[in-house]
Design an enzyme around this catalytic site. Structure first.
Site, PDB file in Angstrom:
ATOM      1  CD  GLN A  29      -3.226  -5.015   6.666  1.00 42.43           C
ATOM      2  OE1 GLN A  29      -2.889  -3.992   6.091  1.00 42.43           O
ATOM      3  NE2 GLN A  29      -4.044  -5.878   6.569  1.00 42.43           N
ATOM      4  CE  LYS A  39      -4.262  -2.140   2.320  1.00 41.60           C
ATOM      5  NZ  LYS A  39      -4.695  -2.638   3.622  1.00 41.60           N
ATOM      6  CG  ASP A  99     -10.003  -0.107   4.576  1.00 42.52           C
ATOM      7  OD1 ASP A  99      -9.817  -0.650   3.233  1.00 42.52           O
ATOM      8  OD2 ASP A  99      -9.224  -1.225   5.904  1.00 42.52           O
TER       9      ASP A  99
END
Length: 289
Positions: free
Chosen positions: A103, A59, A126
């Site tokens: 994450q 990313k 996200d």
């Protein structure tokens, strides 16, 4: 992968992701030109899980190529929920950070939901907070979960008509199956959710005009159960570079199908970057970027 007698057309997520990221990069450059500010994505990693470390680095590399600044926060595996929430809250309060990605996984001793909810809705690029989930459900402005968002972009790119079609989603995770179904419903598809307790799964799969496989089991769905002419979206990624659908047999019956890899996967990161740039534009009060 061996040769297949495929009659299905491949949905090229790699090519669409390349276009999506190029558009995001152009918007990021325009934001910097107009304000002097570079859009910034902060990633938070708990522990040193090899797959997570690799994914975060990927990313960061994609951010750099798109002209997006990346800030990385690494916390020890022993971090407490309170400490993780504090770190995420600090990023939410930092005006130089426009998007935040926590994450997964964060460790069994941590209240992951509490950590997600520390992300400001304005920076939830996200699409993991309850606010974003509700926005998807109600069709309100907000950030979509990235993988379902990528799926919708793929369907649009290949001119898949959704209104009145029967979409079957196999899987009900909070960031994939559930939001994918809601986004399909918002486009006037008739949606059936299937999961581990579904009786006679194959019978439901056979009814799908659009099938989204997101169950996390390798080659779990067989081509014999695919409705002829169906659109097959395989959102699974398992060991050996295989998805949740048996590709070769499914490709003989589907009209469109996503490969694994190269289908849904590249679109997930592309949507993340696009939403980060969009978040920066909103926070900076810019229109038309």
């Amino acid at each position: 992968m061996s040769q297949t007698r495929s009659t299905a057309r491949l949905m090229d997520g790699t090519a669409l992701a390349r276009t999506t990221v190029a558009e995001a990069a152009a918007s990021a450059a325009e934001i910097k030109r107009r304000t002097g500010v570079t859009p910034c994505l902060a990633t938070v990693l708990v522990g040193e899980d090899p797959a997570s470390v690799t994914y975060v680095k990927m990313k960061q590399n994609r951010c750099a190529k798109a002209g997006i600044e990346s800030r990385h926060v690494t916390l020890p595996a022993s971090v407490s929920t309170a400490e993780l929430v504090a770190a995420v809250t600090a990023l939410s309060d930092d005006p130089a950070v426009h998007g935040i990605l926590l994450q997964h996984p964060v460790g069994p001793h941590i209240d992951e939901r509490a950590a997600f909810e520390a992300i400001s809705p304005a920076k939830d690029v996200d699409g993991v907070t309850m606010h974003s989930f509700a926005a998807m459900g109600f069709g309100e402005p907000g950030f979509v979960s990235c993988t379902p968002g990528g799926i919708m972009r793929l369907l649009d790119a290949y001119d898949v008509e959704l209104s009145g079609k029967h979409a079957v989603v196999v899987g009900r995770s909070a960031i994939l199956g559930k939001p994918a179904g809601m986004l399909l419903l918002a486009r006037n598809a008739t949606v059936t959710y299937c999961h581990s307790r579904t009786v006679d799964l194959a019978a439901h799969v056979r009814q799908a005009d659009v099938l989204v496989a997101a169950v996390g089991k390798p080659e779990f769905i067989y081509g014999a159960d695919i409705k002829p002419g169906a659109v097959v979206i395989d959102a699974g990624y398992n060991a050996g570079n295989v998805g949740d659908v048996d590709f070769e047999s499914a490709a003989e019956r589907a009209s469109l199908i996503t490969p694994v890899p190269g289908g849904v996967g590249p679109m997930t990161i592309a949507v993340l970057l696009a939403q980060t740039v969009g978040a920066a534009a909103r926070q900076l009060g810019l229109d038309g970027v």
